[in-house]
Design an enzyme around this catalytic site. Structure first.
Site, mmCIF file in Angstrom:
data_model
loop_
_atom_site.group_PDB
_atom_site.id
_atom_site.type_symbol
_atom_site.label_atom_id
_atom_site.label_comp_id
_atom_site.label_asym_id
_atom_site.label_seq_id
_atom_site.Cartn_x
_atom_site.Cartn_y
_atom_site.Cartn_z
ATOM 1 N N GLU A 153 0.803 -1.217 0.000
ATOM 2 C CA GLU A 153 0.000 0.000 0.000
ATOM 3 C C GLU A 153 0.845 1.280 0.000
ATOM 4 O O GLU A 153 0.808 2.091 0.924
ATOM 5 C CB GLU A 153 -0.948 0.006 1.209
ATOM 6 C CG GLU A 153 -1.977 -1.100 1.159
ATOM 7 C CD GLU A 153 -2.940 -1.077 2.331
ATOM 8 O OE1 GLU A 153 -4.032 -1.656 2.216
ATOM 9 O OE2 GLU A 153 -2.599 -0.494 3.389
ATOM 10 N N GLU A 317 -6.369 -7.866 -0.904
ATOM 11 C CA GLU A 317 -6.862 -7.893 0.471
ATOM 12 C C GLU A 317 -8.361 -7.668 0.480
ATOM 13 O O GLU A 317 -8.882 -6.839 -0.268
ATOM 14 C CB GLU A 317 -6.208 -6.809 1.335
ATOM 15 C CG GLU A 317 -4.739 -6.993 1.630
ATOM 16 C CD GLU A 317 -4.217 -5.912 2.572
ATOM 17 O OE1 GLU A 317 -5.045 -5.292 3.300
ATOM 18 O OE2 GLU A 317 -2.999 -5.672 2.579
#
Length: 683
Positions: A153, A317
């Site tokens: 991320e 995710e």
């Protein structure tokens, strides 16, 4: 379809951190049993494990990771291996404090959290490359290695001296001379002229400089510097494992906030990954919108990610139950996990991966949902939901070789435009809402099962029958010419209020603005009226009145015909909706922001005229049911999903094969609340 991952099945699994349980090998053994029960075929390893892989500088310990690879391969489990740069070990920050970020106030951050590192730091790049090289040397030829997961991320910015120097170099390369820079920033205003390159500083705090060109360039630089760091990070992987693809997990923003992820230009970043992956966390069963409305916004985010490469993508995710960072962390209702997971597959995802597989015993994410939880382990409703999705994906294995049906509709989205519009000292800060506007234009097509792609300004427009280009405040002359050519060649275009106001340097267009834009829409914009939230106008179109909110462009037509007019204020009776025919195509201009009832009526007319609605062998009783299609050269898969807790029915006009029941069926079929069915038929 060019999916580079060498697998013939949907990936099911997610982030696994056995490094947290090395003192309890029995836990790891039980975890692998649970993975088998849940039909998990993929684990993602190594995220945030740098301190276990390199406990001290230059001293490595891969023994525990070797054992996990061995266990995974015995069980036939594939591995996504992450590089650990998302969180550096304490020894690295203590010995080389330059690796820690400096905030907007010029203060160096203390060690802690994650993503607290400088993308420019030479020592950090050196250390990241060193650990990545060791990982590639040791695991690059393991048969279970499927994919490199690079860092985690990416986001944020650093304001240290190294980053300031890099920003100055970036600026100098772009503008070449101080004269060009001063003109681009219009620095005569407020006596802001630069007389030396050394005077260039990152805007701090961002947005408070009064120089909008500087603010925008800093955001552009942050994207470019992040990509540059990414390219440095993957250098040893490309060298040693050229056949193992790489990805970086993008973020989708929070659908509840009606915003896409803001920090980085993913349209640029996507060119540097082999496959797009993203982290999907819609807040299902929230207290302020229907499940169907959130499903629409989540569908748009999936289509946005798919459109970055116009190809299948991965969900890197998601959560089996709840998260720990929403304002209210509510668990999914029964059936919602299967509903949300298969929605992603329906839009082109080739995986359902979770954070996390085993819940952390403590620290920041100890309460984040997991497949195996601290309380009751595998004896939970969430674990059964994961098992169900695992079974679904196995039954859908043949659909893995399919991709989303071709879209005839494209919606333009541009990061520079988003950043610039938000920073513009005009209109109203609370109601600009560029991404929400895109959602509202998308809604009609989602409700009518019409595939949509989200397009960058660099994309080829010719493949689409309809292009929608809302609120394109910052538009280049080149893109205006591109739109004009698209329409002349037979395309159909929809534009809106607040379009073509400034150029890519954030300088206002003079006079009547972009000539190509005027010719395309057949009109000139006189001014934009900004309404307060309690103020409304109305337009008359299709023999009906529709409410107007927030913005009204007051326009003068040149060659366009009027389809709808304003009802109120000093511009009552003037055009609010227009159509211009230009050679073989047409361009529509929506001069005001309306509710979605007008957009539904407007796009219904266009959908009929342009034959946009797909020919489906299934009809539905409510727009809360979505029908999405994946296909290959020989077969189509119809994903039918009810985004309501109320049961409903769908009708199959011809015999279709029901994948989950393995039966051929026809006629009216029940669909449970939050229910999912998948049907298939030959093309």
């Amino acid at each position: 379809m060019t999916n580079p991952i060498k697998t013939t099945e949907f990936l099911h699994g997610g982030d696994y951190n056995p490094d947290q349980w090395l003192d309890q090998p029995g836990v790891i053994k039980q975890d692998f049993k649970a993975f088998k029960q849940a039909k998990i075929n993929t684990v993602t390893l190594g995220i945030f494990a740098w301190d276990k892989l390199e406990p001290s500088e230059g001293h490595y310990d891969f023994s525990w990771l070797d054992e996990i690879f061995d266990q995974a391969e015995v069980q036939g489990t594939k591995i996504i291996l992450s590089t650990p740069s998302g969180a550096r070990p304490r020894w690295l920050a203590e010995k080389y404090p330059e690796v820690l970020r400096v905030n907007e106030q010029g203060q160096r951050n203390q060690f802690g959290e994650r993503h607290n590192h400088c993308f420019t730091s030479p020592i950090y790049r050196e250390k990241v490359q060193a650990i990545n090289r060791k990982l590639a040397e040791r695991y690059g030829k393991r048969p279970s290695l499927l994919l490199w997961h690079i860092s985690n991320e990416y986001g944020g910015a650093c304001y240290c001296d190294l980053c300031q120097a890099a920003f100055r170099q970036w600026i100098q390369k772009k503008y070449q001379t101080l004269g060009h820079l001063n003109h681009a920033y219009w620095n005569d205003f407020w006596s802001h002229d630069y007389t030396s390159w050394d005077q260039v500083q990152a805007p701090s705090p961002l947005g408070d400089t009064g120089v909008m060109g500087l603010n925008l360039d800093w955001r552009r630089f942050v994207t470019d510097q992040t990509i540059d760091f990414f390219e440095s990070e993957i250098q040893p992987l490309r060298e040693l494992t050229p056949n193992v693809p790489v990805t970086a997990n993008f973020m989708g923003g929070n659908p509840s906030e009606s915003h896409v992820f803001y920090d980085l230009d993913y349209q640029k970043f996507a060119k540097h990954v082999d496959i797009v992956s993203w982290d999907s966390y819609p807040n299902w069963s929230n207290g302020y919108e229907s499940t169907a409305h959130l499903a629409m916004k989540t569908a748009l985010m999936n289509d946005t990610m798919r459109s970055l490469k116009h190809d299948n993508y991965l969900i890197m995710e998601s959560t089996p139950s709840q998260v720990n960072w929403h304002p209210y962390n509510r668990a999914k209702r029964p059936g919602m996990h299967e509903m949300g997971s298969l929605q992603q597959i329906a839009h082109g995802a080739d995986s359902v991966l979770y954070f996390q597989l085993h819940q952390s015993l403590g620290a920041s994410e100890m309460f984040h949902g997991a497949v195996v939880t601290n309380r009751r382990g595998t004896k939970t409703r969430a674990f059964k939901d994961v098992q169900q999705v695992g079974q679904d994906l196995q039954q859908l294995q043949a659909a893995h070789a399919t991709t989303r049906s071709r879209a005839k509709v494209g919606i333009v989205f541009d990061y520079d435009n988003m950043w610039a519009l938000d920073d513009a000292r005009n209109y109203a800060n609370e109601t600009k809402q560029y991404w929400r506007t895109i959602q509202e234009h998308y809604q009609y097509f989602w409700e009518h099962d019409i595939p949509v792609e989200i397009l960058a300004t660099t994309d080829d427009l010719s493949a689409y029958d309809l292009i929608i280009d809302p609120m394109h405040f910052m538009m280049s002359a080149e893109f205006a010419a591109k739109l004009k050519a698209y329409v002349e060649q037979g395309g159909h275009l929809v534009g809106t209020y607040i379009t073509g106001v400034v150029d890519r340097d954030f300088l206002a267009y003079q006079g009547d603005g972009l000539a190509d834009l005027q010719a395309t829409y057949g009109l000139k914009v006189q001014e934009t009226d900004t309404l307060y939230p309690q103020q409304h106008n109305a337009l008359t179109a299709y023999h009906q009145a529709y409410q107007i909110n927030d913005y009204c462009d007051v326009i003068e037509t040149t060659t366009a015909e009027t389809l709808g007019t304003y009802q109120k204020d000093f511009y009552a009776g003037t055009p609010a909706v227009t159509k211009n025919t230009l050679e073989n195509g047409s361009a529509y201009y929506l001069a005001a922001r309306t509710d979605t009832d007008f957009l539904a009526a407007f796009y219904e007319q266009l959908a009929i005229q342009l034959e946009l609605k797909p020919s489906l062998p299934i009809t539905k009783a409510t727009p809360k049911v979505a029908i999405q299609v994946r296909e290959n050269a020989t077969e189509r898969y119809y994903f039918v999903i009810n985004f309501s807790h109320q049961p409903t029915t769908v009708t199959l006009a011809q015999p279709l094969h029901a994948v989950f029941s393995d039966q051929s069926i026809q006629g009216e079929q029940a669909l449970a609340g939050y229910g999912v069915q998948v049907y298939t038929m030959p093309k």
